[in-house]
Write a protein that holds these residues in place. Structure first.
Motif, mmCIF file in Angstrom:
data_model
loop_
_atom_site.group_PDB
_atom_site.id
_atom_site.type_symbol
_atom_site.label_atom_id
_atom_site.label_comp_id
_atom_site.label_asym_id
_atom_site.label_seq_id
_atom_site.Cartn_x
_atom_site.Cartn_y
_atom_site.Cartn_z
ATOM 1 N N GLY A 211 0.774 -1.330 -0.036
ATOM 2 C CA GLY A 211 -0.107 -0.016 0.037
ATOM 3 C C GLY A 211 0.990 1.119 0.000
ATOM 4 N N GLN A 212 2.173 1.157 -0.106
ATOM 5 C CA GLN A 212 3.119 2.190 0.044
ATOM 6 C C GLN A 212 2.910 3.391 -1.101
ATOM 7 O OE1 GLN A 212 7.055 1.067 -0.066
ATOM 8 N NE2 GLN A 212 7.795 3.347 -0.015
ATOM 9 N N TYR A 213 2.414 2.878 -2.406
ATOM 10 C CA TYR A 213 2.434 3.620 -3.436
ATOM 11 C C TYR A 213 0.931 4.490 -3.208
ATOM 12 C CZ TYR A 213 6.265 1.662 -6.029
ATOM 13 O OH TYR A 213 7.626 1.189 -6.119
ATOM 14 N N ALA A 214 0.142 3.722 -2.894
ATOM 15 C CA ALA A 214 -1.384 4.485 -2.686
ATOM 16 C C ALA A 214 -0.991 5.588 -1.616
ATOM 17 C CB ALA A 214 -2.286 3.201 -2.515
ATOM 18 N N ALA A 215 -0.553 5.130 -0.334
ATOM 19 C CA ALA A 215 -0.512 6.053 0.640
ATOM 20 C C ALA A 215 0.220 7.328 0.329
ATOM 21 C CB ALA A 215 0.287 5.112 1.807
ATOM 22 N N GLN A 216 1.436 6.927 -0.500
ATOM 23 C CA GLN A 216 2.142 8.390 -1.012
ATOM 24 C C GLN A 216 1.067 9.378 -1.723
ATOM 25 O OE1 GLN A 216 6.137 7.311 -2.416
ATOM 26 N NE2 GLN A 216 6.088 9.084 -3.839
ATOM 27 N N LEU A 217 0.658 8.447 -2.816
ATOM 28 C CA LEU A 217 -0.093 9.580 -3.628
ATOM 29 C C LEU A 217 -1.280 10.094 -2.962
ATOM 30 C CD1 LEU A 217 -0.562 7.203 -7.061
ATOM 31 C CD2 LEU A 217 0.353 9.414 -6.742
ATOM 32 N N LEU A 218 -2.327 9.466 -2.026
ATOM 33 C CA LEU A 218 -3.156 9.872 -1.066
ATOM 34 C C LEU A 218 -2.675 11.091 -0.213
ATOM 35 C CD1 LEU A 218 -5.133 6.668 -0.197
ATOM 36 C CD2 LEU A 218 -6.041 8.474 -1.525
ATOM 37 N N TRP A 219 -1.422 10.823 0.471
ATOM 38 C CA TRP A 219 -1.015 11.858 1.300
ATOM 39 C C TRP A 219 -0.695 12.918 0.369
ATOM 40 C CZ3 TRP A 219 -0.619 11.854 6.372
ATOM 41 C CH2 TRP A 219 0.128 12.918 6.998
ATOM 42 N N GLN A 220 0.070 12.925 -0.719
ATOM 43 C CA GLN A 220 0.196 14.017 -1.595
ATOM 44 C C GLN A 220 -0.868 14.838 -1.913
ATOM 45 O OE1 GLN A 220 4.110 11.898 -3.983
ATOM 46 N NE2 GLN A 220 2.273 12.374 -5.199
ATOM 47 N N PHE B 288 -1.542 -2.417 -9.830
ATOM 48 C CA PHE B 288 -2.740 -1.896 -10.554
ATOM 49 C C PHE B 288 -3.741 -1.607 -9.428
ATOM 50 C CE2 PHE B 288 -6.947 -2.835 -12.318
ATOM 51 C CZ PHE B 288 -7.000 -1.849 -13.033
ATOM 52 N N LEU B 289 -4.018 -2.856 -8.807
ATOM 53 C CA LEU B 289 -5.076 -2.676 -7.682
ATOM 54 C C LEU B 289 -4.758 -1.668 -6.520
ATOM 55 C CD1 LEU B 289 -5.499 -6.588 -7.150
ATOM 56 C CD2 LEU B 289 -7.042 -5.074 -8.644
ATOM 57 N N GLU B 290 -3.482 -1.522 -6.419
ATOM 58 C CA GLU B 290 -3.176 -0.357 -5.358
ATOM 59 C C GLU B 290 -3.523 1.003 -5.789
ATOM 60 O OE1 GLU B 290 0.999 0.986 -3.099
ATOM 61 O OE2 GLU B 290 0.646 -1.070 -3.468
ATOM 62 N N LEU B 291 -3.168 1.175 -6.987
ATOM 63 C CA LEU B 291 -3.460 2.481 -7.762
ATOM 64 C C LEU B 291 -5.109 2.814 -7.844
ATOM 65 C CD1 LEU B 291 -0.531 2.992 -10.267
ATOM 66 C CD2 LEU B 291 -0.550 3.603 -7.931
ATOM 67 N N LYS B 292 -5.814 1.572 -8.133
ATOM 68 C CA LYS B 292 -7.246 1.614 -8.365
ATOM 69 C C LYS B 292 -7.896 2.189 -7.121
ATOM 70 C CE LYS B 292 -10.700 -1.362 -10.571
ATOM 71 N NZ LYS B 292 -11.634 -1.006 -9.808
ATOM 72 N N LEU B 293 -7.379 2.134 -5.832
ATOM 73 C CA LEU B 293 -7.855 2.836 -4.830
ATOM 74 C C LEU B 293 -8.211 4.091 -5.101
ATOM 75 C CD1 LEU B 293 -5.749 1.453 -1.754
ATOM 76 C CD2 LEU B 293 -7.998 0.695 -2.428
ATOM 77 N N LEU B 294 -7.581 4.971 -5.908
ATOM 78 C CA LEU B 294 -7.817 6.230 -6.319
ATOM 79 C C LEU B 294 -9.075 6.670 -6.979
ATOM 80 C CD1 LEU B 294 -4.619 6.115 -4.939
ATOM 81 C CD2 LEU B 294 -4.644 8.247 -6.011
ATOM 82 N N GLU B 295 -9.283 5.346 -7.663
ATOM 83 C CA GLU B 295 -10.542 5.620 -8.631
ATOM 84 C C GLU B 295 -11.685 6.005 -7.846
ATOM 85 O OE1 GLU B 295 -10.644 2.389 -11.369
ATOM 86 O OE2 GLU B 295 -8.673 3.070 -12.457
ATOM 87 N N PRO B 296 -12.774 6.885 -8.549
ATOM 88 C CA PRO B 296 -12.655 7.222 -9.753
ATOM 89 C C PRO B 296 -11.636 8.482 -9.940
ATOM 90 C CG PRO B 296 -14.797 7.849 -8.804
ATOM 91 C CD PRO B 296 -13.979 6.822 -7.902
ATOM 92 N N CYS B 297 -10.955 8.548 -10.704
ATOM 93 C CA CYS B 297 -10.123 9.890 -11.066
ATOM 94 C C CYS B 297 -10.594 10.602 -11.920
ATOM 95 C CB CYS B 297 -8.662 9.271 -11.631
ATOM 96 S SG CYS B 297 -7.708 8.414 -10.499
ATOM 97 N N GLY B 298 -10.406 12.017 -11.811
ATOM 98 C CA GLY B 298 -10.769 13.164 -12.534
ATOM 99 C C GLY B 298 -10.081 14.402 -12.115
ATOM 100 N N MET B 299 -10.584 15.521 -12.297
ATOM 101 C CA MET B 299 -10.160 16.855 -12.029
ATOM 102 C C MET B 299 -9.892 16.765 -10.450
ATOM 103 S SD MET B 299 -11.742 19.592 -14.513
ATOM 104 C CE MET B 299 -10.766 21.012 -13.377
ATOM 105 N N GLY B 300 -8.664 17.172 -10.167
ATOM 106 C CA GLY B 300 -8.531 17.431 -8.539
ATOM 107 C C GLY B 300 -7.990 15.955 -8.072
ATOM 108 N N ASN B 301 -8.128 14.953 -8.668
ATOM 109 C CA ASN B 301 -7.474 13.722 -8.274
ATOM 110 C C ASN B 301 -7.066 12.760 -9.986
ATOM 111 O OD1 ASN B 301 -7.111 11.093 -6.811
ATOM 112 N ND2 ASN B 301 -9.053 10.385 -7.385
ATOM 113 N N PRO B 302 -6.217 13.295 -10.447
ATOM 114 C CA PRO B 302 -5.834 12.746 -11.667
ATOM 115 C C PRO B 302 -5.266 11.257 -11.638
ATOM 116 C CG PRO B 302 -3.969 14.357 -11.215
ATOM 117 C CD PRO B 302 -5.275 14.448 -10.151
#
Length: 829
Positions: A31-40, A547-561
């Protein structure tokens, strides 16, 4: 083309407790990559994380958060239901407008008999453009309609709404675009822009606003509907994601629910699907409906393509809502063919644009303005966006075929236009009263709007060019084009995109003026296209787990690319390209390159695609690339989608901005208390790029990090600010007290420029403002002529609206955009 600048987002490491919290949502990885993105991206608390990742945790807003307007709308619909009145839905021709119409068609169809009591009307993109028009109102009146419910349009159609009222037709507006200066003469207007900018409903697109109206009616008459409200979620998700609104608050929540609904329905056999037309369209674009990209790259472009190619997109509503399998299959195939034609046209225009670009000196060009009589207007915005990204310059493309006197001798249908996408009313346009309806006007392009002189019918022999504009990096396109309003016929837009029309003879002057303006704004800074990477990974990292880790951020869009991945020191093998084929097997003039990517981290290659490029464009030898990780439903494989690539030999050092720019916006706990370095703190949201550049210059000069730490603005209505200013003036005059300029600014929450116009407005209504040292004294005199007062007050209100709009823009401007400006300024030193 100018060399592309690559930026790597700040890689601030999240704390261990946050890593552990994110890990609970992923089972197969750290979950390190997802955590880093969410924190950013500002997700830095446990409740906030839960609400962001799990729709079951999120508490959605009641439709009655819209207050009295929603109550009035529901009461009028209940009255129509009891009296068995005939109702018309007035929609729009883009994906948000089509899905909005479909939501009302299905939702209101639970209360009114479709095709008998309930009908819908979609304007023609090529002859009517956006918004209400009087001939359409006449047509609905002749059919016996007593109520029009708009969706995704209508807020500024003052004269048309007045005209409908004169025809004894009530109007309920549901929209998310421009707010008029005064409430229009409607039965109700449901528009989230009346809400505070930090409200969870503020970013709703047209389809979500329409859904909220249906939700309110379901609550008011719970025993009538035969179908559950949840059946509308898939349509809402399609419109939300296709319209590129900010996916936060209820927008994200509804998109999450809708994507789940899409996926659930697609898994059924074609004969069992609730929406067989959507299912067939997903099959044709080789998607499964379980990803936001299935909408943004699949359904959305296909729905939009219909009006771009043939103008009339009415059948798309039937495609989305009909249960007639044979019929929707035919409509889906017609939609797919329109999209194939759109791709071919887009490529043809792009090739012609590139030919013209090859003859230009981009080093002396700040804004690209190109025109041609043969270009298809419907694809100009798409091509302009491509050119802007590739060149790093705002791009305006115009078709000069002319819309003065048409070949058949008939003027274009009467129209007024809303602003494009995320736009709003241009403050210089004043109250949008376009003259008495009906009137004849030319056709409009993307989001065009009347220029200040409010023309009605173009002179018979005046040729008007029309087209689309797209911005890039930090350039505020809205402001840029607005300043040339005197050369335009109509214009509308926002900082990122616009539609416009102007006399063909004005194009050279417009081109020169807009280039000079931007050169002065940039102050000689070099423009360059930029692309931002969020994470650095290796080929070994690519695959299902990431892929599954980054998928946590979906749905992506403006403000969350969509996360962009940097892969360094890699190379490509087995590259080949081919033209795309439509569903009939015919070639479409649109290229896709497929390849394998390798690096030293693993012996196994990883597949990828590069849309719109030939294999010969891939560099030989070692490379760096930026890509998105995706899952190909059709081929059942994970793959990367290439965004940018360059040879390692010529690659310059990536710019890391973590030391220079700290994004502390909307963070309640001040991080500077625990920061290892003392940053330059910017807590006041700027209203222009000049303001922000001044702070960046201080940061560079002092070699000190700049922390942007403002919060989302909470604006009072401009009219309330005016009343407050008048109240202060009366109090100071009555008590013979004085106040400083700073006190006025703090009390009113406006800028110096707006305050200056406010003082002028005070003078117009009989106040005398005098300065003594640092104090301001105000005395009240008899009122002067009311006409002058109205003009002065209108200018003040317009200035405040513009200022608030700019603050809303800068409140959420992407960090990458600010970093790009900082990089340019740093390079100039």
């Amino acid at each position: 083309m100018p060399e592309q600048q690559w930026i790597l987002t700040s890689t601030e490491q999240p704390p261990e407790w946050f890593l552990q919290a994110v890990k609970q949502y992923v089972s197969a990885s750290s979950g390190q990559y997802a955590a880093q993105l969410l924190w950013q991206r500002g997700i830095r608390g446990i409740p906030q994380l839960a609400a962001f990742l799990d729709s079951k945790t999120y508490q959605s807003a009641s439709p009655f958060e819209f207050g009295q307007e929603m109550q009035l709308a529901v009461e009028r619909l209940q009255k129509a239901w009891k009296a068995a009145e005939k109702i018309a839905i007035w929609g729009d021709f883009d994906a948000d407008g089509i899905t909005s119409t479909a939501v009302l068609w299905d939702g209101l169809g639970q209360f009114f008999v479709q095709n008998t009591q309930l009908i819908y009307y979609i304007p023609n993109r090529l002859t009517e453009s956006h918004g209400l028009n009087c001939p359409g109102i006449d047509n609905l009146g002749e059919q016996g309609c007593k109520l029009i419910v708009t969706c995704d349009t209508g807020s500024t159609n003052i004269s048309e709404i007045t005209y409908a009222k004169q025809q004894d037709i009530d109007v309920i507006v549901t929209d998310h675009h421009t707010l008029p200066v005064e409430r229009p003469p409607v039965t109700a207007i449901i528009n989230p822009r009346y809400l505070p900018s930090d409200h969870q409903l503020f970013h709703l697109s047209g389809v979500a606003v329409a859904y909220k109206l249906v939700e309110a009616l379901y609550q008011a008459l719970p025993d009538i509907p035969q179908q559950p409200l949840e059946d509308l979620w898939d349509l809402v998700a399609v419109g939300l994601i296709a319209d590129l609104v900010q996916l936060s608050g209820d927008c994200r929540y509804l998109a999450q629910l809708g994507i789940g609904r899409l996926q659930e329905d697609f898994k059924k056999t074609p004969t069992q699907r609730r929406r067989p037309g959507v299912g067939r369209l997903l099959e044709l674009c080789q998607k499964s409906g379980d990803r936001p990209t299935d909408i943004s790259f699949g359904l959305g472009p296909r729905i939009n393509a219909v009006s771009r190619i043939q103008g009339d997109a009415s059948f798309c509503v039937e495609l989305l809502t009909s249960r007639d399998h044979k019929r929707v299959n035919q409509l889906a195939e017609a939609t797919e063919l329109a999209n194939s034609r759109r791709k071919s046209l887009q490529k043809e225009v792009a090739q012609q644009v590139n030919q013209k670009l090859s003859q230009m000196d981009l080093s002396t060009t700040s804004v690209i303005v190109l025109s041609d009589p043969q270009w298809a207007v419907g694809v100009l915005g798409l091509v302009a966006g491509q050119v802007a990204q590739e060149t790093g310059r705002p791009t305006i493309l115009l078709s000069t075929e002319g819309i003065g006197e048409r070949q058949d001798g008939e003027l274009g249908a009467p129209t007024t236009a809303r602003e494009w996408g995320l736009g709003r009313t241009a403050p210089w346009a004043g109250s949008p009263t376009w003259g008495d309806c009906p009137s004849a006007m030319g056709r409009l392009g993307d989001g065009e709007k009347k220029a200040p002189h409010h023309p009605t019918t173009p002179p018979p022999h005046l040729l008007l060019a029309r087209g689309s504009a797209r911005s890039v990096n930090s350039v505020d396109l809205y402001q840029l084009v607005k300043n040339q309003a005197h050369l335009l016929h109509r214009f509308g837009g926002h900082p990122y995109a616009a539609g416009l029309s102007l006399p063909v003879e004005n194009i050279p002057l417009f081109t020169e003026a807009i280039n000079q303006q931007l050169r002065q704004t940039l102050g000689g800074a070099t423009q360059a296209p930029t692309v931002q990477a969020d994470l650095t990974v290796t080929v070994a990292d690519l695959g299902k787990e990431l892929f599954l880790e980054l998928k946590l951020l979906e749905p992506c869009g403006m403000g969350n690319p969509v996360p962009k991945l940097l892969i360094q020191n890699c190379w490509f093998e087995n590259a080949w390209h081919r033209n795309q084929q439509d569903w009939q097997g015919k070639k479409v003039q649109y290229i896709k390159t497929e390849f394998d990517i390798r690096d030293d981290s693993t012996r196994s290659p990883f597949p990828g695609v590069w849309w719109g490029h030939y294999k010969d464009e891939l560099p030989l030898g070692r490379c760096d690339c930026i890509a998105e990780l995706d899952y190909n439903t059709f081929k059942k494989r994970y793959e990367i989608r290439l965004i940018a690539v360059r040879s390692s030999e010529t690659s310059t050092r990536l710019t890391h901005h973590s030391v220079l720019i700290l994004d502390w916006r909307n963070i309640p706990d001040a991080p500077w208390r625990v920061s290892t370095s003392v940053p330059l703190l910017l807590k006041e949201c700027p209203t222009s790029w000049d303001d922000l550049r001044a702070w960046l210059r201080r940061s560079l000069y002092n070699q000190q990090p700049l922390a942007i730490a403002w919060s989302k603005p909470k604006h009072k209505p401009p009219e309330e600010i005016w009343l407050t200013l008048v109240g202060i003036a009366k109090y100071l005059s009555r008590t013979n007290q004085s106040a400083t300029r700073i006190q006025f600014l703090q009390k009113l929450g406006i800028s110096d420029q707006s305050l200056y116009l406010g003082f002028k407005a005070l003078k117009s209504v009989g106040f005398i403002v005098q300065r003594q040292d640092r104090n301001l004294h105000i005395n009240q005199q008899p009122n002067p002529e009311s006409t002058l007062a109205e003009i002065a007050i209108a200018k003040f209100l317009a200035a405040v609206r513009e200022e608030q709009f700019q603050r809303e823009y800068f409140a959420e401007v992407p960090l990458s955009t600010i970093q790009a400006i900082a990089k340019i300024m740093n390079a100039e030193r």
